[in-house]
Design a protein around this motif. Structure first.
Motif, PDB file in Angstrom:
ATOM      1  N   GLU A 153       0.261  83.455  68.908  1.00  0.00           N
ATOM      2  CA  GLU A 153      -0.594  84.616  69.135  1.00  0.00           C
ATOM      3  C   GLU A 153      -0.333  85.068  70.568  1.00  0.00           C
ATOM      4  O   GLU A 153      -0.374  84.245  71.483  1.00  0.00           O
ATOM      5  CB  GLU A 153      -2.075  84.262  68.998  1.00  0.00           C
ATOM      6  N   LEU A 154      -0.090  86.335  70.773  1.00  0.00           N
ATOM      7  CA  LEU A 154       0.243  86.813  72.112  1.00  0.00           C
ATOM      8  C   LEU A 154      -0.683  87.941  72.542  1.00  0.00           C
ATOM      9  O   LEU A 154      -0.850  88.931  71.829  1.00  0.00           O
ATOM     10  CB  LEU A 154       1.698  87.294  72.157  1.00  0.00           C
ATOM     11  N   GLU A 155      -1.266  87.768  73.716  1.00  0.00           N
ATOM     12  CA  GLU A 155      -2.097  88.801  74.325  1.00  0.00           C
ATOM     13  C   GLU A 155      -1.328  89.436  75.478  1.00  0.00           C
ATOM     14  O   GLU A 155      -0.516  88.779  76.134  1.00  0.00           O
ATOM     15  CB  GLU A 155      -3.409  88.195  74.819  1.00  0.00           C
ATOM     16  N   PHE A 156      -1.624  90.702  75.736  1.00  0.00           N
ATOM     17  CA  PHE A 156      -0.915  91.413  76.797  1.00  0.00           C
ATOM     18  C   PHE A 156      -1.765  92.592  77.255  1.00  0.00           C
ATOM     19  O   PHE A 156      -2.722  92.992  76.570  1.00  0.00           O
ATOM     20  CB  PHE A 156       0.445  91.915  76.291  1.00  0.00           C
ATOM     21  N   TYR A 180     -12.663 100.201  78.976  1.00  0.00           N
ATOM     22  CA  TYR A 180     -13.734  99.240  78.728  1.00  0.00           C
ATOM     23  C   TYR A 180     -13.223  98.146  77.794  1.00  0.00           C
ATOM     24  O   TYR A 180     -12.162  98.272  77.189  1.00  0.00           O
ATOM     25  CB  TYR A 180     -14.974  99.929  78.142  1.00  0.00           C
ATOM     26  N   ASN A 181     -13.987  97.074  77.725  1.00  0.00           N
ATOM     27  CA  ASN A 181     -13.674  95.941  76.859  1.00  0.00           C
ATOM     28  C   ASN A 181     -13.423  96.448  75.436  1.00  0.00           C
ATOM     29  O   ASN A 181     -14.278  97.105  74.842  1.00  0.00           O
ATOM     30  CB  ASN A 181     -14.854  94.952  76.872  1.00  0.00           C
ATOM     31  N   GLU A 182     -12.240  96.129  74.896  1.00  0.00           N
ATOM     32  CA  GLU A 182     -11.911  96.665  73.577  1.00  0.00           C
ATOM     33  C   GLU A 182     -11.745  95.572  72.526  1.00  0.00           C
ATOM     34  O   GLU A 182     -11.040  95.747  71.533  1.00  0.00           O
ATOM     35  CB  GLU A 182     -10.640  97.516  73.654  1.00  0.00           C
ATOM     36  N   ASP A 183     -12.427  94.439  72.719  1.00  0.00           N
ATOM     37  CA  ASP A 183     -12.291  93.323  71.793  1.00  0.00           C
ATOM     38  C   ASP A 183     -12.766  93.730  70.392  1.00  0.00           C
ATOM     39  O   ASP A 183     -13.969  93.961  70.186  1.00  0.00           O
ATOM     40  CB  ASP A 183     -13.096  92.135  72.300  1.00  0.00           C
ATOM     41  N   TYR A 184     -11.849  93.832  69.463  1.00  0.00           N
ATOM     42  CA  TYR A 184     -12.091  94.252  68.080  1.00  0.00           C
ATOM     43  C   TYR A 184     -12.584  95.704  67.974  1.00  0.00           C
ATOM     44  O   TYR A 184     -12.927  96.162  66.888  1.00  0.00           O
ATOM     45  CB  TYR A 184     -13.116  93.341  67.382  1.00  0.00           C
ATOM     46  N   ASN A 185     -12.637  96.438  69.082  1.00  0.00           N
ATOM     47  CA  ASN A 185     -13.203  97.782  69.085  1.00  0.00           C
ATOM     48  C   ASN A 185     -12.179  98.770  68.538  1.00  0.00           C
ATOM     49  O   ASN A 185     -11.192  99.101  69.188  1.00  0.00           O
ATOM     50  CB  ASN A 185     -13.615  98.164  70.506  1.00  0.00           C
ATOM     51  N   LEU A 186     -12.420  99.259  67.335  1.00  0.00           N
ATOM     52  CA  LEU A 186     -11.457 100.136  66.680  1.00  0.00           C
ATOM     53  C   LEU A 186     -11.346 101.495  67.349  1.00  0.00           C
ATOM     54  O   LEU A 186     -10.276 102.108  67.347  1.00  0.00           O
ATOM     55  CB  LEU A 186     -11.836 100.307  65.208  1.00  0.00           C
ATOM     56  N   LEU A 187     -12.433 101.988  67.957  1.00  0.00           N
ATOM     57  CA  LEU A 187     -12.364 103.288  68.625  1.00  0.00           C
ATOM     58  C   LEU A 187     -11.427 103.222  69.829  1.00  0.00           C
ATOM     59  O   LEU A 187     -10.547 104.075  69.985  1.00  0.00           O
ATOM     60  CB  LEU A 187     -13.760 103.733  69.065  1.00  0.00           C
ATOM     61  N   GLN A 188     -11.603 102.216  70.669  1.00  0.00           N
ATOM     62  CA  GLN A 188     -10.711 102.084  71.821  1.00  0.00           C
ATOM     63  C   GLN A 188      -9.281 101.801  71.361  1.00  0.00           C
ATOM     64  O   GLN A 188      -8.326 102.341  71.926  1.00  0.00           O
ATOM     65  CB  GLN A 188     -11.186 100.965  72.743  1.00  0.00           C
ATOM     66  N   LYS A 191      -7.153 104.842  70.550  1.00  0.00           N
ATOM     67  CA  LYS A 191      -6.592 105.630  71.659  1.00  0.00           C
ATOM     68  C   LYS A 191      -5.137 105.268  71.939  1.00  0.00           C
ATOM     69  O   LYS A 191      -4.349 106.113  72.360  1.00  0.00           O
ATOM     70  CB  LYS A 191      -7.439 105.433  72.916  1.00  0.00           C
ATOM     71  N   ASN A 192      -4.788 104.021  71.696  1.00  0.00           N
ATOM     72  CA  ASN A 192      -3.410 103.577  71.928  1.00  0.00           C
ATOM     73  C   ASN A 192      -2.672 103.267  70.628  1.00  0.00           C
ATOM     74  O   ASN A 192      -1.564 102.722  70.666  1.00  0.00           O
ATOM     75  CB  ASN A 192      -3.405 102.329  72.823  1.00  0.00           C
ATOM     76  N   GLU A 193      -3.277 103.630  69.501  1.00  0.00           N
ATOM     77  CA  GLU A 193      -2.674 103.311  68.210  1.00  0.00           C
ATOM     78  C   GLU A 193      -1.290 103.924  68.020  1.00  0.00           C
ATOM     79  O   GLU A 193      -0.417 103.295  67.393  1.00  0.00           O
ATOM     80  CB  GLU A 193      -3.609 103.728  67.073  1.00  0.00           C
ATOM     81  N   PRO A 194      -1.003 105.136  68.550  1.00  0.00           N
ATOM     82  CA  PRO A 194       0.382 105.625  68.416  1.00  0.00           C
ATOM     83  C   PRO A 194       1.417 104.651  68.971  1.00  0.00           C
ATOM     84  O   PRO A 194       2.493 104.496  68.393  1.00  0.00           O
ATOM     85  CB  PRO A 194       0.354 106.937  69.204  1.00  0.00           C
ATOM     86  N   GLU A 211       1.219  89.955  61.508  1.00  0.00           N
ATOM     87  CA  GLU A 211       0.027  89.896  60.664  1.00  0.00           C
ATOM     88  C   GLU A 211      -0.937  91.019  61.014  1.00  0.00           C
ATOM     89  O   GLU A 211      -1.421  91.736  60.146  1.00  0.00           O
ATOM     90  CB  GLU A 211      -0.683  88.559  60.863  1.00  0.00           C
ATOM     91  N   SER A 212      -1.234  91.144  62.306  1.00  0.00           N
ATOM     92  CA  SER A 212      -2.260  92.099  62.718  1.00  0.00           C
ATOM     93  C   SER A 212      -2.187  92.322  64.217  1.00  0.00           C
ATOM     94  O   SER A 212      -1.541  91.559  64.948  1.00  0.00           O
ATOM     95  CB  SER A 212      -3.652  91.563  62.364  1.00  0.00           C
ATOM     96  N   SER A 213      -2.845  93.380  64.660  1.00  0.00           N
ATOM     97  CA  SER A 213      -3.071  93.582  66.090  1.00  0.00           C
ATOM     98  C   SER A 213      -4.520  93.988  66.276  1.00  0.00           C
ATOM     99  O   SER A 213      -5.144  94.526  65.366  1.00  0.00           O
ATOM    100  CB  SER A 213      -2.130  94.652  66.655  1.00  0.00           C
ATOM    101  N   LYS A 214      -5.056  93.723  67.452  1.00  0.00           N
ATOM    102  CA  LYS A 214      -6.466  94.020  67.725  1.00  0.00           C
ATOM    103  C   LYS A 214      -6.678  94.153  69.224  1.00  0.00           C
ATOM    104  O   LYS A 214      -5.923  93.613  70.028  1.00  0.00           O
ATOM    105  CB  LYS A 214      -7.382  92.909  67.196  1.00  0.00           C
ATOM    106  N   GLY A 215      -7.734  94.871  69.576  1.00  0.00           N
ATOM    107  CA  GLY A 215      -8.135  94.897  70.966  1.00  0.00           C
ATOM    108  C   GLY A 215      -8.604  93.539  71.413  1.00  0.00           C
ATOM    109  O   GLY A 215      -9.140  92.751  70.618  1.00  0.00           O
ATOM    110  N   GLU A 216      -8.398  93.240  72.705  1.00  0.00           N
ATOM    111  CA  GLU A 216      -8.849  91.967  73.265  1.00  0.00           C
ATOM    112  C   GLU A 216      -9.995  92.197  74.261  1.00  0.00           C
ATOM    113  O   GLU A 216     -10.512  93.307  74.385  1.00  0.00           O
ATOM    114  CB  GLU A 216      -7.682  91.214  73.918  1.00  0.00           C
ATOM    115  N   ALA A 217     -10.328  91.155  75.006  1.00  0.00           N
ATOM    116  CA  ALA A 217     -11.600  91.109  75.721  1.00  0.00           C
ATOM    117  C   ALA A 217     -11.580  91.750  77.105  1.00  0.00           C
ATOM    118  O   ALA A 217     -12.328  91.341  77.987  1.00  0.00           O
ATOM    119  CB  ALA A 217     -12.073  89.664  75.822  1.00  0.00           C
TER     120      ALA A 217
END
Length: 465
Positions: A153-156, A180-188, A191-194, A211-217
């Motif tokens: 699992e890689l965070e960046f 702001y903190n974007e942990d699991y936050n789909l709205l944030q 913004k960078n989904e492209p 498998e997946s990507s998600k916002g972190e803390a």
């Protein structure tokens, strides 16, 4: 992280014959041959398709051996045994491992193959090369009847500026791609989904299944989970993924960092490792025993015991840089104690999954690891635990940050170097030449840091000191 182990060939991978056909019909005109250096970076050459067709890679390609004896800035410090001016900085051979051949969709008409570092005279693997180090531990595993399955699992952090603009302003005032903190936050995340969509799409198309990507803390922080595979494949995917994300971000006008702790006010970036041992047929997870306490087999208990006993010894593999140790802070989502617990994110070692998905998650490792070294250290320590029948301490219940009396992760690179040099296990498991080489590299990194006057020091002492 998925609980299934996929054994099928990943989309985007190619055979050597398929590469030949693609070069002949013009779909590929560039072949990248890459080795992995000490820091986990890809180094190599771009060869023309025509040269490849003429047999230019039949025996591999040469490179200067200094590439496995540099610091992060590609300096060539004295003191390494295998490469130095007395020896003339000669050549080693990068021998392609054609099972790693993949199409690179974000580069024009390009394929890439990872290579083993070998002696041109003997054809034998060079011991100190990261891929060789992992292969040695995997051979030990096979000899004992184990097939090792792993995933990263890689965070960046994503920056709304380029590497060049960050460099030109002295790495101060970094502009994260989020506020702001974007942990699991789909709205944030939207913004960078492209950009993140390109990451997921391109990686999967190049044989690195996501498998997946998600916002972190933290603001601008993101995480990507890679699909479980055999250990060598997972390490290959790990380094190719990191390299690819940086290349794609450059093309899109962003910068990506895998630093463990880019800013003291930000959440650190982890590089968690998941591992389980399977039978040689790759059908049964040997960590699972339905009759045992916690469903943990004797093999799993002893493997866990070895990992826990030798984590301090191998800290240079799990936290390789000065900055790595800034990540280990109380209640920071990064652990500080070497304890294990079931599904507990405050523990250094977390047990997750069930049945075929039962596995060990190492939460100590940061995003700045060289996966070949971290994987090898974890496998080697676990096998030693099985051999010695090391029982782990009792499961930690509750808040691991308050675990008084438990072993603690080293607080600095200095302490980790001492643990490494005083360890008989490091020399036994990795070999004396590897122990010296990477211990010496860590000393050089510490010396380089100690020689620099930082902005923090000037701000603290310039007027008041």
């Amino acid at each position: 992280m998925s609980q299934t182990y996929t054994k099928a060939r990943a989309k985007g991978m190619m055979t050597k014959q398929e590469l030949e056909e693609a070069v002949r019909d013009g779909r590929i005109d560039t072949v990248i041959v890459a080795i992995v250096d000490m820091q986990g970076r890809l180094m190599g050459k771009r060869l023309t398709g025509d040269y490849f067709l003429q047999g230019g890679l039949d025996h591999g390609t040469h490179f200067c051996n200094y590439l496995l004896g540099t610091d992060m800035e590609m300096n060539t410090p004295p003191g390494f045994r295998e490469m130095n001016w007395e020896g003339g900085y000669g050549d080693w051979l990068a021998r392609p491992d054609w099972s790693t051949l993949r199409w690179i969709p974000w580069l024009n008409k390009t394929a890439m193959v990872l290579a083993d570092v070998v002696s041109e005279e003997t054809g034998e693997l060079i011991d100190i090369a990261p891929r060789s180090i992992l292969k040695k531990q995997l051979q030990k595993s096979r000899n004992r009847g184990f097939h090792v399955v792993m995933a990263s699992e890689l965070e960046f952090y994503t920056m709304e500026e380029t590497y060049e603009s960050i460099h030109d302003k002295g790495y101060e005032g970094l502009l994260t791609a989020g506020r702001y903190n974007e942990d699991y936050n789909l709205l944030q995340g939207t913004k960078n989904e492209p950009l993140y969509h390109k990451f997921r799409q391109y990686m999967t198309e190049s044989g690195i299944p996501v498998e997946s990507s998600k916002g972190e803390a933290c603001a601008g922080q993101h995480e990507v989970n890679l699909v479980y595979a055999d250990a060598l494949t997972s390490a290959d995917r790990h380094v190719s993924f990191k390299h690819g994300l940086k290349e794609i971000s450059i093309q899109e006008g962003y910068a990506i960092t895998f630093m463990a702790k880019p800013d003291h006010q930000w959440t650190g970036s982890s590089g968690h490792i998941h591992i389980s041992l399977w039978d040689p047929d790759k059908t049964n997870n040997l960590f699972y025993d339905p009759t045992a306490e916690n469903r943990m087999s004797e093999t799993m208990r002893h493997f866990l015991g070895g990992v826990m006993k030798y984590t301090r010894d191998f800290s240079l593999c799990f936290a390789p840089n000065v900055n790595s140790y800034k990540r280990f802070a109380l209640e920071s989502w990064a652990p500080v104690h070497i304890v294990w617990s079931r599904d507990n994110r405050s523990a250094g070692i977390r047990i997750v999954g069930d049945k075929q998905g039962l596995r060990i998650e190492n939460r100590i490792t940061g995003a700045d690891i060289n996966p070949y070294l971290a994987y090898a250290a974890m496998i080697g320590a676990g096998l030693e635990g099985i051999e010695q029948k090391i029982e782990p301490e009792e499961e930690l219940k509750g808040n691991a940050y308050e675990s008084n009396g438990s072993l603690r992760i080293p607080k600095s690179l200095y302490e980790a170097i001492d643990c490494w040099e005083e360890s008989d296990a490091v020399k036994k498991i990795l070999g004396e030449s590897v122990a010296y080489h990477y211990g010496y590299a860590a000393k050089l990194e510490q010396q380089a840091y100690d020689a620099v006057v930082t902005t923090w020091e000037r701000a603290r002492y310039f007027e008041q000191g």
